[in-house]
Design an enzyme around this catalytic site. Structure first.
Site, PDB file in Angstrom:
ATOM      1  N   GLU A   1      -8.326  -4.062  24.399  1.00 13.54           N
ATOM      2  CA  GLU A   1      -8.173  -4.940  23.240  1.00 13.54           C
ATOM      3  C   GLU A   1      -9.538  -5.507  22.811  1.00 13.54           C
ATOM      4  O   GLU A   1      -9.876  -5.531  21.630  1.00 13.54           O
ATOM      5  CB  GLU A   1      -7.180  -6.070  23.599  1.00 13.54           C
ATOM      6  CG  GLU A   1      -7.093  -7.226  22.620  1.00 13.54           C
ATOM      7  CD  GLU A   1      -6.623  -6.837  21.229  1.00 13.54           C
ATOM      8  OE1 GLU A   1      -6.371  -5.659  20.968  1.00 13.54           O
ATOM      9  OE2 GLU A   1      -6.552  -7.742  20.373  1.00 13.54           O
TER      10      GLU A   1
ATOM     11  N   GLU B   1     -13.413  -2.756  15.428  1.00 14.01           N
ATOM     12  CA  GLU B   1     -12.801  -2.804  14.093  1.00 14.01           C
ATOM     13  C   GLU B   1     -13.341  -3.917  13.213  1.00 14.01           C
ATOM     14  O   GLU B   1     -13.367  -3.756  11.999  1.00 14.01           O
ATOM     15  CB  GLU B   1     -11.266  -2.819  14.167  1.00 14.01           C
ATOM     16  CG  GLU B   1     -10.638  -4.024  14.784  1.00 14.01           C
ATOM     17  CD  GLU B   1      -9.106  -3.938  14.848  1.00 14.01           C
ATOM     18  OE1 GLU B   1      -8.502  -3.124  14.154  1.00 14.01           O
ATOM     19  OE2 GLU B   1      -8.524  -4.725  15.614  1.00 14.01           O
TER      20      GLU B   1
ATOM     21  N   HIS C   1     -17.247   8.644  36.738  1.00 15.87           N
ATOM     22  CA  HIS C   1     -16.968  10.072  36.538  1.00 15.87           C
ATOM     23  C   HIS C   1     -17.511  10.582  35.203  1.00 15.87           C
ATOM     24  O   HIS C   1     -16.993  11.562  34.673  1.00 15.87           O
ATOM     25  CB  HIS C   1     -15.461  10.328  36.637  1.00 15.87           C
ATOM     26  CG  HIS C   1     -14.895  10.032  37.988  1.00 15.87           C
ATOM     27  ND1 HIS C   1     -15.114  10.827  39.087  1.00 15.87           N
ATOM     28  CD2 HIS C   1     -14.148   8.988  38.432  1.00 15.87           C
ATOM     29  CE1 HIS C   1     -14.512  10.306  40.142  1.00 15.87           C
ATOM     30  NE2 HIS C   1     -13.919   9.182  39.778  1.00 15.87           N
TER      31      HIS C   1
ATOM     32  N   ASN D   1       3.968   4.046  -2.023  1.00 17.86           N
ATOM     33  CA  ASN D   1       3.434   3.765  -0.697  1.00 17.86           C
ATOM     34  C   ASN D   1       4.056   4.794   0.248  1.00 17.86           C
ATOM     35  O   ASN D   1       5.279   4.893   0.305  1.00 17.86           O
ATOM     36  CB  ASN D   1       3.828   2.330  -0.303  1.00 17.86           C
ATOM     37  CG  ASN D   1       3.541   2.021   1.145  1.00 17.86           C
ATOM     38  OD1 ASN D   1       2.687   2.645   1.769  1.00 17.86           O
ATOM     39  ND2 ASN D   1       4.250   1.062   1.696  1.00 17.86           N
ATOM     40  N   GLY D   2       3.236   5.565   0.939  1.00 21.29           N
ATOM     41  CA  GLY D   2       3.766   6.596   1.831  1.00 21.29           C
ATOM     42  C   GLY D   2       2.986   7.891   1.643  1.00 21.29           C
ATOM     43  O   GLY D   2       1.915   7.893   1.036  1.00 21.29           O
TER      44      GLY D   2
ATOM     45  N   TRP E   1      -4.590   1.812  -0.043  1.00 19.97           N
ATOM     46  CA  TRP E   1      -5.333   2.257   1.152  1.00 19.97           C
ATOM     47  C   TRP E   1      -5.316   3.773   1.073  1.00 19.97           C
ATOM     48  O   TRP E   1      -4.273   4.401   1.214  1.00 19.97           O
ATOM     49  CB  TRP E   1      -4.629   1.778   2.417  1.00 19.97           C
ATOM     50  CG  TRP E   1      -5.393   2.084   3.679  1.00 19.97           C
ATOM     51  CD1 TRP E   1      -6.381   1.330   4.247  1.00 19.97           C
ATOM     52  CD2 TRP E   1      -5.204   3.221   4.532  1.00 19.97           C
ATOM     53  NE1 TRP E   1      -6.821   1.946   5.400  1.00 19.97           N
ATOM     54  CE2 TRP E   1      -6.119   3.101   5.595  1.00 19.97           C
ATOM     55  CE3 TRP E   1      -4.371   4.328   4.494  1.00 19.97           C
ATOM     56  CZ2 TRP E   1      -6.216   4.037   6.609  1.00 19.97           C
ATOM     57  CZ3 TRP E   1      -4.471   5.268   5.509  1.00 19.97           C
ATOM     58  CH2 TRP E   1      -5.386   5.116   6.561  1.00 19.97           C
TER      59      TRP E   1
ATOM     60  N   ARG F   1      -2.647  -4.857   3.235  1.00 17.91           N
ATOM     61  CA  ARG F   1      -2.097  -3.508   3.420  1.00 17.91           C
ATOM     62  C   ARG F   1      -3.046  -2.417   2.917  1.00 17.91           C
ATOM     63  O   ARG F   1      -2.778  -1.218   3.075  1.00 17.91           O
ATOM     64  CB  ARG F   1      -0.772  -3.376   2.682  1.00 17.91           C
ATOM     65  CG  ARG F   1       0.269  -4.386   3.100  1.00 17.91           C
ATOM     66  CD  ARG F   1       1.516  -4.214   2.290  1.00 17.91           C
ATOM     67  NE  ARG F   1       2.176  -2.972   2.623  1.00 17.91           N
ATOM     68  CZ  ARG F   1       3.063  -2.823   3.590  1.00 17.91           C
ATOM     69  NH1 ARG F   1       3.408  -3.848   4.322  1.00 17.91           N
ATOM     70  NH2 ARG F   1       3.612  -1.657   3.826  1.00 17.91           N
TER      71      ARG F   1
ATOM     72  N   CYS G   1      -0.777   0.403   1.711  1.00 18.72           N
ATOM     73  CA  CYS G   1      -0.694   0.153   0.274  1.00 18.72           C
ATOM     74  C   CYS G   1       0.314  -0.964   0.048  1.00 18.72           C
ATOM     75  O   CYS G   1       1.302  -1.083   0.758  1.00 18.72           O
ATOM     76  CB  CYS G   1      -0.266   1.359  -0.540  1.00 18.72           C
ATOM     77  SG  CYS G   1      -1.349   2.760  -0.349  1.00 18.72           S
TER      78      CYS G   1
ATOM     79  N   LYS H   1      -3.350  -3.550   7.525  1.00 16.03           N
ATOM     80  CA  LYS H   1      -2.607  -4.206   8.603  1.00 16.03           C
ATOM     81  C   LYS H   1      -1.378  -3.413   9.022  1.00 16.03           C
ATOM     82  O   LYS H   1      -1.057  -3.322  10.192  1.00 16.03           O
ATOM     83  CB  LYS H   1      -2.192  -5.612   8.168  1.00 16.03           C
ATOM     84  CG  LYS H   1      -1.520  -6.368   9.291  1.00 16.03           C
ATOM     85  CD  LYS H   1      -1.893  -7.802   9.318  1.00 16.03           C
ATOM     86  CE  LYS H   1      -1.387  -8.486  10.570  1.00 16.03           C
ATOM     87  NZ  LYS H   1      -2.262  -8.267  11.725  1.00 16.03           N
TER      88      LYS H   1
ATOM     89  N   LYS I   1     -11.231  -4.729  19.189  1.00 18.14           N
ATOM     90  CA  LYS I   1     -11.540  -5.823  18.273  1.00 18.14           C
ATOM     91  C   LYS I   1     -12.995  -5.738  17.798  1.00 18.14           C
ATOM     92  O   LYS I   1     -13.294  -5.887  16.622  1.00 18.14           O
ATOM     93  CB  LYS I   1     -11.315  -7.192  18.938  1.00 18.14           C
ATOM     94  CG  LYS I   1      -9.890  -7.647  18.976  1.00 18.14           C
ATOM     95  CD  LYS I   1      -9.352  -7.963  17.603  1.00 18.14           C
ATOM     96  CE  LYS I   1      -7.856  -7.787  17.493  1.00 18.14           C
ATOM     97  NZ  LYS I   1      -7.320  -6.454  17.682  1.00 18.14           N
TER      98      LYS I   1
HETATM   99  O1  M6R Z   1       2.195  -3.496  13.125  1.00 17.03           O
HETATM  100  P1  M6R Z   1       1.872  -2.839  14.429  1.00 17.03           P
HETATM  101  O2  M6R Z   1       1.747  -3.786  15.559  1.00 17.03           O
HETATM  102  O3  M6R Z   1       2.841  -1.734  14.761  1.00 17.03           O
HETATM  103  O4  M6R Z   1       0.465  -2.168  14.207  1.00 17.03           O
HETATM  104  C1  M6R Z   1      -0.130  -1.375  15.187  1.00 17.03           C
HETATM  105  C2  M6R Z   1      -1.596  -1.142  14.927  1.00 17.03           C
HETATM  106  O5  M6R Z   1      -1.762  -0.505  13.697  1.00 17.03           O
HETATM  107  C3  M6R Z   1      -2.398  -2.441  14.939  1.00 17.03           C
HETATM  108  O6  M6R Z   1      -2.249  -3.128  16.139  1.00 17.03           O
HETATM  109  C4  M6R Z   1      -3.896  -2.133  14.702  1.00 17.03           C
HETATM  110  O7  M6R Z   1      -4.416  -1.482  15.814  1.00 17.03           O
HETATM  111  C5  M6R Z   1      -4.674  -3.421  14.407  1.00 17.03           C
HETATM  112  N1  M6R Z   1      -5.744  -3.110  13.502  1.00 17.03           N
HETATM  113  C6  M6R Z   1      -5.266  -4.033  15.626  1.00 17.03           C
HETATM  114  O8  M6R Z   1      -6.055  -5.141  15.387  1.00 17.03           O
END
Ligand code: M6R
Length: 616
Positions: free
Chosen positions: A485, A492, A508, A103-104, A77, A30, A2, A611, A489
């Protein structure tokens, strides 16, 4: 998550609603499922909110045309309650005079809500947040002023909050408070005060900033701030500082070229960011490395992409002769470690430095077991930097795309620099050998630059799997970080179901899904895992898997058995091979970007994501 943005000013010509709306747009990374603004106007609250993205909500200037002297907004969010009008912030009390954004997460909101309802309060949302305005209403009803009512209300709430509150009858101030959720203050002395979830939100308006710490409340007046401790109610002296970075990174332009998406632009920034990272200040590197070397036990923790960078860092540090490191996802940290041994160090990796799970893990390790915290973090002044004993700042700079990529690349580079420094301090590598590895890291930036020039080739491979519903990513050793990674990617931003597995583990169980044409992506650098990985490729190939491999430019054997290859231009030297994880991962990040773009998706703001994940 948020985003919160507010302002209070005595400047007649500052368009309050429009400035708040623009601030919120800078915070949309956010969360972006609904948005709203509340303004104090002639002794009442003007409130507008809606589900959807700000750009759509503000069509025809719906937000910008709001009238008011000061106020704040919120881009959400969703955690508690669907992304619909009722649950959008701001929320108000029964009188409609108190407005609040949050926010929280308030963990005891159900109990509080029941008690407030029994006392006659009417709730109109499913959110945890709505208990705040009603609690504040009760304390104001008992004769407390707004600040003291906020203090009394937050003391009743368990959990995390960054809140901003105004009261229609208080025409010259608003109140902010924070605990474990970010909130920063910007100021144009004597004129305007801003509050926001992060500094870049007010950077086009002022460079003067004040950080509100946990368990603090502040009264914001035009160009004037007072901060108080929540526990004691005592006023606090605080520092105002000048932010020294610019907003260039917030434009979709790089070297004069316009980009459609931040993600694409930010991928193209990676080579220069890696070069910057190799120049990490020696003093920071030394004390970080020595703290790790002095520990009896070392842990590494992070979330998401940062966790995959952490895994690569763990491998690098151990491979170059440093201590064994136990990696634990930050969301699992507390449960996985009911006890921590004495003299432990926790390495925390984070782009935002605000991830709630990461903060929970390191607070637990430090406060309960006295562990030292060494963090690799991108955002200067974030909670993580302020809470750590040692910090290495990554050089990614402002990262806007929700899907993190330049942060990942710089985090691994930073951790590799730490690994090399430990190797040098322990006498495992000579100064000359370390210099060769540093050169190899710089060369990896050149390698990525070459891939950018030829990115069309990566796109072509991506188009082969664009229709796939399921994809495996397999690798061994250090390359598992790149596989994870790449899989994350694609999941997401392109909404394709992917799974990353240790290649040796794939026989396995996962192999049961393989049938003709099932795509399996192998990360296959020519390192010590290469021969064994070929065995795993053959297992998949013989069952009909479509084999796509990411290989070194000079590769022959994996190329021969693959259907398609993405070629990473690296030199055939030990140093180049052992530092090639970033270019290999970069190839997969780039492929994910092209698939998302080709599918007509927004790679900068993938659905359901934010983010900075500031809830546990
Ligand atoms: O701000 P941070 O690096 O601590 O965030 C960690 C994850 O939330 C962040 O890397 C998330 O997985 C992203 N969506 C990856 O692209």
């Amino acid at each position: 998550m948020c985003g919160i943005f507010g302002l209070i000013t005595n400047e007649q010509n500052l368009p309050v609603a429009q400035t708040i709306r623009e601030g919120l747009e800078r915070l949309e990374y956010r969360g972006y499922d609904s948005a709203g603004i509340a303004l104090v106007h002639n002794g009442s609250i003007e409130l507008r909110k809606k589900a959807g993205r700000i750009i759509d909500i503000n069509k025809d200037g719906w937000f910008d045309s709001m009238q008011g002297e000061f106020g704040f907004g919120h881009t959400r969010w969703a955690t508690h309650g669907k992304p619909v009008y009722n649950n959008a912030h701001p929320h108000v009390d029964c009188t409609g005079k108190i407005a609040l954004v949050h926010n929280g997460i308030i963990e005891n909101y159900q109990d509080l809500r029941k008690e407030l309802s029994l006392r006659g309060h009417k709730f109109s949302s499913d959110t945890d947040t709505e208990v705040f305005p009603h609690l504040i209403e009760e304390f104001m009803g008992k004769g407390f002023d707004l600040k003291d009512s906020v203090i009394s209300a937050v003391k009743m709430c368990k959990g995390a909050y960054g809140i901003v509150v105004c009261h229609a009858d208080n025409p010259d101030y608003m109140v902010v408070a924070r605990k474990e959720s970010p909130l920063v203050i910007g100021i144009i002395p004597g004129k305007t005060t801003f509050c926001a979830s992060d500094i870049p939100a007010f950077l086009p308006l002022t460079r003067e900033a004040i950080v509100l710490d946990d368990n603090e409340v502040a009264i914001l007046r035009p160009g004037k701030v007072e901060i108080y401790k929540i526990d004691s109610g005592e006023p606090k002296t605080f520092n105002q500082f000048q932010v020294n970075y610019t907003m260039d990174a917030a434009q979709k332009v790089l070297d004069g070229k316009n980009y459609k998406w931040f993600m694409h632009k930010e991928l193209h920034e990676v080579p220069r960011k890696i070069r910057d990272q190799v120049g990490v200040p020696q003093a920071d590197l030394d004390s970080f490395a020595k703290t790790i070397m002095d520990a009896d036990h070392v842990f590494i923790t992070a979330a998401g992409t940062a966790y995959y960078a952490a895994l690569a860092g763990k491998y690098q540090i151990t491979q170059f002769g440093g201590p064994y490191i136990q990696a634990i996802l930050c969301s699992e940290f507390v449960d996985a470690l009911p006890e921590m041994p004495p003299n432990s160090v926790v390495i925390a990796v984070s782009q935002s430095g605000e991830t709630a799970d990461t903060m929970e893990a390191i607070r637990y390790a430090k406060e309960k077991f006295g562990a030292k915290i060494c963090s690799v973090v991108n955002v200067v002044g974030s909670s993580l930097t302020r809470y750590s004993d040692e910090v290495i700042i990554t050089t990614a700079g402002l990262e806007i795309a929700v899907a993190s990529q330049k942060a990942y690349c710089t985090q691994i580079t930073a951790l590799t620099m730490v690994a090399l420094r430990i190797a040098e301090l322990r006498g495992r590598l000579t100064e000359n050998q370390v210099a060769n590895y540093h050169q190899a890291l710089l060369d990896s930036a050149d390698s990525i630059e070459q891939m950018i020039i030829e990115e069309g080739k990566i796109k072509e491979i991506g188009l082969k799997i664009i229709q796939s519903e399921n994809i495996y990513f397999l690798a061994r050793g250090l390359s598992q970080s790149a596989a994870m990674e790449g899989a994350l990617k694609l999941k997401e931003i392109a909404y394709i179901h992917t799974e990353a597995y240790a290649a040796g583990e794939s026989k396995h169980g996962p192999i049961a899904l393989i049938e003709d044409g099932f795509p399996v992506i192998f990360v296959a650098p020519p390192d010590q895992t290469y021969d064994r990985l070929i065995g795993n490729i053959m297992e998949m190939k013989s069952r009909g898997g479509l084999i796509i491999s990411v290989v070194a430019s000079f590769d022959e054997r994996v190329t021969e058995i693959s259907d398609y290859t993405i070629r990473v231009p690296i030199a055939n030297t030990i140093e180049a091979i052992e530092t090639s994880i970033v270019p290999f991962a970069f190839a997969l990040q780039t492929m994910a970007y092209f698939i998302a773009n080709e599918k007509g998706l927004d790679p900068d703001k993938p659905r359901n994501l934010a983010k900075s994940v500031t809830v546990k």
